[in-house]
Write a protein that holds these residues in place. Sequence first.
Motif, PDB file in Angstrom:
ATOM      1  N   THR A   1       0.830  -1.283   0.089  1.00 16.17           N
ATOM      2  CA  THR A   1      -0.016   0.058  -0.046  1.00 16.17           C
ATOM      3  C   THR A   1       0.868   1.399  -0.161  1.00 16.17           C
ATOM      4  OG1 THR A   1      -1.657  -1.240   1.361  1.00 16.17           O
ATOM      5  CG2 THR A   1      -2.036   1.085   1.053  1.00 16.17           C
ATOM      6  N   MET A   2       1.965   1.267   0.687  1.00 18.93           N
ATOM      7  CA  MET A   2       3.009   2.159   0.765  1.00 18.93           C
ATOM      8  C   MET A   2       3.439   2.709  -0.377  1.00 18.93           C
ATOM      9  SD  MET A   2       5.086   2.248   4.388  1.00 18.93           S
ATOM     10  CE  MET A   2       5.750   3.763   4.192  1.00 18.93           C
ATOM     11  N   LEU A   3       3.774   1.820  -1.422  1.00 17.10           N
ATOM     12  CA  LEU A   3       4.205   2.037  -2.833  1.00 17.10           C
ATOM     13  C   LEU A   3       3.397   2.861  -3.732  1.00 17.10           C
ATOM     14  CD1 LEU A   3       5.626  -1.680  -3.455  1.00 17.10           C
ATOM     15  CD2 LEU A   3       6.854   0.404  -2.908  1.00 17.10           C
ATOM     16  N   ILE A   4       2.039   3.036  -3.225  1.00 19.58           N
ATOM     17  CA  ILE A   4       1.265   3.969  -4.124  1.00 19.58           C
ATOM     18  C   ILE A   4       1.196   5.226  -3.746  1.00 19.58           C
ATOM     19  CG2 ILE A   4      -0.311   1.944  -4.710  1.00 19.58           C
ATOM     20  CD1 ILE A   4      -2.401   3.212  -2.759  1.00 19.58           C
ATOM     21  N   ILE A   5       1.841   5.431  -2.431  1.00 25.05           N
ATOM     22  CA  ILE A   5       2.260   6.788  -1.754  1.00 25.05           C
ATOM     23  C   ILE A   5       3.445   7.348  -2.084  1.00 25.05           C
ATOM     24  CG2 ILE A   5       1.953   8.146   0.340  1.00 25.05           C
ATOM     25  CD1 ILE A   5       0.199   5.855   1.354  1.00 25.05           C
ATOM     26  N   PHE A   6       4.485   6.382  -1.990  1.00 24.35           N
ATOM     27  CA  PHE A   6       6.170   6.672  -1.867  1.00 24.35           C
ATOM     28  C   PHE A   6       6.691   5.907  -3.081  1.00 24.35           C
ATOM     29  CE2 PHE A   6       4.891   6.854   2.605  1.00 24.35           C
ATOM     30  CZ  PHE A   6       4.699   8.352   2.980  1.00 24.35           C
ATOM     31  N   PRO A   7       8.139   6.408  -3.434  1.00 20.26           N
ATOM     32  CA  PRO A   7       8.842   5.667  -4.313  1.00 20.26           C
ATOM     33  C   PRO A   7       9.234   4.463  -3.392  1.00 20.26           C
ATOM     34  CG  PRO A   7       9.482   8.046  -4.262  1.00 20.26           C
ATOM     35  CD  PRO A   7       8.401   7.890  -3.042  1.00 20.26           C
TER      36      PRO A   7
ATOM     37  N   ALA B   1       9.563   3.774   0.459  1.00 19.52           N
ATOM     38  CA  ALA B   1       8.649   3.112   1.157  1.00 19.52           C
ATOM     39  C   ALA B   1       9.482   2.079   1.979  1.00 19.52           C
ATOM     40  CB  ALA B   1       7.768   2.196   0.089  1.00 19.52           C
ATOM     41  N   VAL B   2      10.339   1.345   1.454  1.00 16.78           N
ATOM     42  CA  VAL B   2      11.426   0.339   2.146  1.00 16.78           C
ATOM     43  C   VAL B   2      12.036   0.899   3.294  1.00 16.78           C
ATOM     44  CG1 VAL B   2      13.041  -1.108   2.124  1.00 16.78           C
ATOM     45  CG2 VAL B   2      11.576  -1.029   0.316  1.00 16.78           C
ATOM     46  N   PHE B   3      12.459   1.986   3.256  1.00 15.89           N
ATOM     47  CA  PHE B   3      13.227   2.645   4.348  1.00 15.89           C
ATOM     48  C   PHE B   3      12.426   3.410   5.460  1.00 15.89           C
ATOM     49  CE2 PHE B   3      14.887   6.745   6.187  1.00 15.89           C
ATOM     50  CZ  PHE B   3      16.085   6.224   6.918  1.00 15.89           C
ATOM     51  N   THR B   4      11.126   3.732   5.193  1.00 18.45           N
ATOM     52  CA  THR B   4      10.389   4.336   6.105  1.00 18.45           C
ATOM     53  C   THR B   4       9.592   2.994   6.875  1.00 18.45           C
ATOM     54  OG1 THR B   4       9.619   6.106   4.683  1.00 18.45           O
ATOM     55  CG2 THR B   4       8.340   5.516   6.621  1.00 18.45           C
TER      56      THR B   4
ATOM     57  N   ILE C   1       1.351   3.487   9.924  1.00 15.83           N
ATOM     58  CA  ILE C   1       1.824   4.718   9.261  1.00 15.83           C
ATOM     59  C   ILE C   1       0.797   4.636   7.958  1.00 15.83           C
ATOM     60  CG2 ILE C   1       4.047   5.596   7.658  1.00 15.83           C
ATOM     61  CD1 ILE C   1       4.049   6.322  10.434  1.00 15.83           C
ATOM     62  N   VAL C   2       0.524   3.814   7.349  1.00 15.53           N
ATOM     63  CA  VAL C   2      -0.158   3.632   6.128  1.00 15.53           C
ATOM     64  C   VAL C   2      -1.599   4.277   6.473  1.00 15.53           C
ATOM     65  CG1 VAL C   2      -1.341   2.044   4.299  1.00 15.53           C
ATOM     66  CG2 VAL C   2       0.856   1.634   5.000  1.00 15.53           C
ATOM     67  N   MET C   3      -2.182   3.746   7.369  1.00 12.70           N
ATOM     68  CA  MET C   3      -3.419   4.301   8.058  1.00 12.70           C
ATOM     69  C   MET C   3      -3.342   5.719   8.028  1.00 12.70           C
ATOM     70  SD  MET C   3      -5.060   1.561  10.234  1.00 12.70           S
ATOM     71  CE  MET C   3      -5.726  -0.277   9.772  1.00 12.70           C
TER      72      MET C   3
ATOM     73  N   THR D   1      -2.953   7.684   4.505  1.00 18.09           N
ATOM     74  CA  THR D   1      -4.202   7.274   3.630  1.00 18.09           C
ATOM     75  C   THR D   1      -5.431   7.733   4.070  1.00 18.09           C
ATOM     76  OG1 THR D   1      -4.476   5.056   4.326  1.00 18.09           O
ATOM     77  CG2 THR D   1      -3.084   5.381   2.538  1.00 18.09           C
ATOM     78  N   GLY D   2      -5.565   7.911   5.368  1.00 18.72           N
ATOM     79  CA  GLY D   2      -6.695   8.503   5.950  1.00 18.72           C
ATOM     80  C   GLY D   2      -7.803   7.132   5.994  1.00 18.72           C
ATOM     81  N   ILE D   3      -7.430   5.922   6.168  1.00 17.98           N
ATOM     82  CA  ILE D   3      -8.670   4.895   6.152  1.00 17.98           C
ATOM     83  C   ILE D   3      -9.359   4.811   7.317  1.00 17.98           C
ATOM     84  CG2 ILE D   3      -8.396   2.376   6.245  1.00 17.98           C
ATOM     85  CD1 ILE D   3      -6.238   2.270   4.496  1.00 17.98           C
ATOM     86  N   PRO D   4      -8.517   5.078   8.801  1.00 20.85           N
ATOM     87  CA  PRO D   4      -9.575   5.255   9.885  1.00 20.85           C
ATOM     88  C   PRO D   4     -10.653   6.275   9.755  1.00 20.85           C
ATOM     89  CG  PRO D   4      -7.065   5.001  10.441  1.00 20.85           C
ATOM     90  CD  PRO D   4      -7.122   5.248   8.961  1.00 20.85           C
ATOM     91  N   GLU D   5     -10.073   7.258   9.266  1.00 18.42           N
ATOM     92  CA  GLU D   5     -11.242   8.499   9.129  1.00 18.42           C
ATOM     93  C   GLU D   5     -12.247   8.062   8.325  1.00 18.42           C
ATOM     94  OE1 GLU D   5      -8.027   8.735   8.989  1.00 18.42           O
ATOM     95  OE2 GLU D   5      -7.602  10.286  10.553  1.00 18.42           O
ATOM     96  N   ALA D   6     -11.948   7.361   7.066  1.00 16.92           N
ATOM     97  CA  ALA D   6     -12.929   7.090   5.960  1.00 16.92           C
ATOM     98  C   ALA D   6     -13.862   6.018   6.638  1.00 16.92           C
ATOM     99  CB  ALA D   6     -12.286   6.404   4.786  1.00 16.92           C
TER     100      ALA D   6
END
Length: 431
Positions: free
Chosen positions: A34-40, A44-47, A295-297, A300-305
């Motif tokens: 999921t992080m790969l759609i947000i970061f390079p 993503a791997v380092f974070t 971090i993903v949540m 992406t705002g998944i909990p708020e959604a």
Amino acid sequence: MTLTAGIILLAVFFILLFAGVPIAISIAGASIATMLIIFPFDVAVFTSAQKMVTGLDSFALLAVPFFVLSGIIMNNGGIAIRLINLAKVLAGRTPGSLDHTNVIGNMLFGSISGSSVAAAAAIGQVMAPLQEKDGYDRTYSAAVNIASAPTGLLIPPSGLLIIYSLVSGGTSVAALFMAGYIPGILWGLSTMVVAYFIAKKKKYPITNKVTFKQGLKVFLDAIPSLLLIFIVLGGIIYGVFTATEGAAIAVAYSVILSIFYKSFSLKKLPAMLLETVEMTAVIMLVIATSTILSIVMSFTGIPEAISNGVLGLTDNPIIILLMMNIILLIIGTFIDLAPAVLIFTPIFLPIVSSFGMDPVHFGIMMAFNLCIGNITPPVGGALFAGCSVGKVSIEQVTKPLFPFYGAITIVLLLVTYIPEVSLFLPKLFGL
């Protein structure tokens, strides 16, 4: 992006999970995908790696290996048989006395060891032959043992509640510990009520009368074991030491107690330490990978959604809590307790906070739901342990468990909709 991220996260997670990939790896794989759609890729791997390390950098988490080690030492230290003897006295001469002894034994040993699996194994191993000798059906005896094993996850000290405290943003461990008492005891009493009526129907025998002198001797023999609860909880509640320090004290006390009972062997210590390391490593890996998920949540705002979606369907707290109970009961059947707490607390806690539910009350409600999953196929740890020591299969024990599921579910509804069931003791002690 929230919808896309949510679909990717859930799809990858469940594909990996049903493919038999361990839960920690499934969480990490789904989170990184999921992080790969947000970061390079490199970011993503380092974070992810960085958050896994920082997620474990917590003094409070040191309580987990200490409580695990304490439980293992107790399981090997002759404590179970003394608590079973006390449970026999407390059970009295009621129909199905050995069933009640099993339940009370699980409540006592589970609360001291903090493990449903240890309770099901230690108490079941002693009680199964005794019950079979007295004519109890082996499958039914295993069901009683399994149904009452998770009480120790609610009656403190409890590692599960420490994890919830951490992920919920620092909810008081002392308040959570006190809040678990009444729900845990009600769970045990509900199984005893079911056992009573089944014993009456099947005419199971009543144990021999215990004289006052015999009962007093048994009680005095069990006092050193019971003192652990008062030492650890008293110290935490009155601020003498933290939960982590209390866990370390529990280890030291367990060793001293095992030496006192002349059942501690230095030869067994390496094996006990190895078992502690293995169990702790599994828990810590799940916690580490769950920090990536957080971090993903967050991004992406998944909990708020999800929160907006649920509150968009209804703003009735009764309906919302019912929906959460159903979800948690389902989740608990195939995800272990610690990862379920780590995944769903950030999602559900903001929702219940929006209508004023106390985080301590919610924590006990969540733990209660997930504890039911601990005795439900296909993943329940206490279920497997109880079947193993009872020498029965999961298929055999499922039917006898149904009446207990019904009684426990009634208690769950009381815990959910009557806040004072959880909050009475914390308020009484000013927590």
